[in-house]
Write an enzyme that holds these catalytic residues in place. Sequence first.
Site, short mmCIF file in Angstrom:
data_model
loop_
_atom_site.label_atom_id
_atom_site.label_comp_id
_atom_site.label_asym_id
_atom_site.label_seq_id
_atom_site.Cartn_x
_atom_site.Cartn_y
_atom_site.Cartn_z
N SER A 148 -6.19 3.12 4.54
CA SER A 148 -5.53 2.44 3.42
C SER A 148 -6.49 1.57 2.61
O SER A 148 -6.25 0.39 2.37
CB SER A 148 -4.36 1.57 3.94
OG SER A 148 -3.51 1.19 2.89
N LYS A 150 -0.01 3.70 -2.69
CA LYS A 150 -1.11 4.67 -2.62
C LYS A 150 -0.61 6.11 -2.51
O LYS A 150 -1.36 7.04 -2.76
CB LYS A 150 -2.02 4.34 -1.44
CG LYS A 150 -2.78 3.01 -1.60
CD LYS A 150 -3.72 2.77 -0.44
CE LYS A 150 -4.56 1.51 -0.66
NZ LYS A 150 -3.99 0.32 -0.06
N SER A 206 0.80 -1.24 0.00
CA SER A 206 0.00 0.00 0.00
C SER A 206 0.82 1.28 0.00
O SER A 206 0.25 2.37 -0.11
CB SER A 206 -0.94 0.01 1.21
OG SER A 206 -1.98 -0.92 1.03
#
Length: 414
Positions: A165, A101, A98
């Site tokens: 997230s 992101k 993640s």
Amino acid sequence: MTKTSVEPVVVPRQARRRGLWLSVAAVVVVLAAGGFVTLRLVSPVPAPRIVQTVPRVYAIPGVPPVLPWPEAGQAAVEIDGLGRLGSSGGSRPVPIASVAKVMTAYVVLRDHPLRLDENGPTLTVSAEEAAAYPSQLASGQSLVQVVAGEVLTERQALQALLLPSANNIAHILARWDAGSSDAFVAKMNQAAAGLGMADTRYTDPSGLAPSTVSTAADQVTLGRAAMQVPVLAQIVAMPQATLPVVGPASNVNTQIGKDGIVGIKTGSTDEAGGCLLFAAEISAEGQRLRIIGAVLAPGPNMADAFEATRRLIQASSGLPHKYRAVRAGDVVATARGPMGRSTTLAATGDVDVLGWPGLAYQIDTLTTMPRRHIAAGTHVGTLKLTASATAVTTALQTTQALAPPSRWERITHG
């Protein structure tokens, strides 16, 4: 009385022509000489030529520091505005989970900028996106619950992306920005290339796919750029946010506020292990500095990434100090004027640089030398020392007078 007759002297035509040409030539020579003198006198005096006499680079003396790098995975650390402290673990691209992101948010805010006090335009969750939530949840993904027709502001969507997230929000933002996840991923890769992230490849906007890979060094580059976006830096520093359907949503980066950490993004999958791209603020020599770092897979979970980060921040915090690179009165350059005349240029003040042993500063002399008489002690420019985005300067002055050439010298020597 005998008369004497004087016969007229007849000058041959060829001789007359020769005399005429000699007269014309004389006039031409006189005019040319006058023009030559005039040209020499009206031509601009060349500016003095500057020759820097100190090295082009000042490297802070001493043994470069060695940080407590994690034994596994990759890591890289820099002090924003000064330079890299180093890296470990090589440069083979690895899954980043993640942490991807951050690029998703960076591209969205590049395409749809927000002010710090602005919520921005809205986006609506489609029926298809809402229907995918149960299966996504069953697969163990990091998500926030959404319902068909739910309206999120851009700020709320970014909060859902960066704090809890949410993988599903990454795809919703991608569709909203570019029409599809594939089109958005192309934008992510273009942005990475623009930042010089040569070892990074995005294949999805959430980072769930193990084919989304990068390096610690590339992620530090992204972290620096991302933290320069005020809204992004504001969001990643939040401990929680309130979203329309789920209500309060906490930041999964539980290290916010610890060891000076002010962001930016965690990531964890079986393939990636624990990953953290972080920013922390420290104080050194009365200045506030920001550390940007990345640790990728120092261990299988986030606890390993958090511990590796803590050690790196603590070790880095004590490194920046001031070093005297130039002293007032040091001669740093020579100004060479016409006719062999010259003077030297000296720093008017001490120059102290912030850094650590081994950090290099580029040295430049920036001058605006006048063409007229220059008296001793005239300020004629600047000495500039630069490391990354940090610059330190002092004024330069002449140590002796420098006279321009006289009129006679300009005529006889040009």
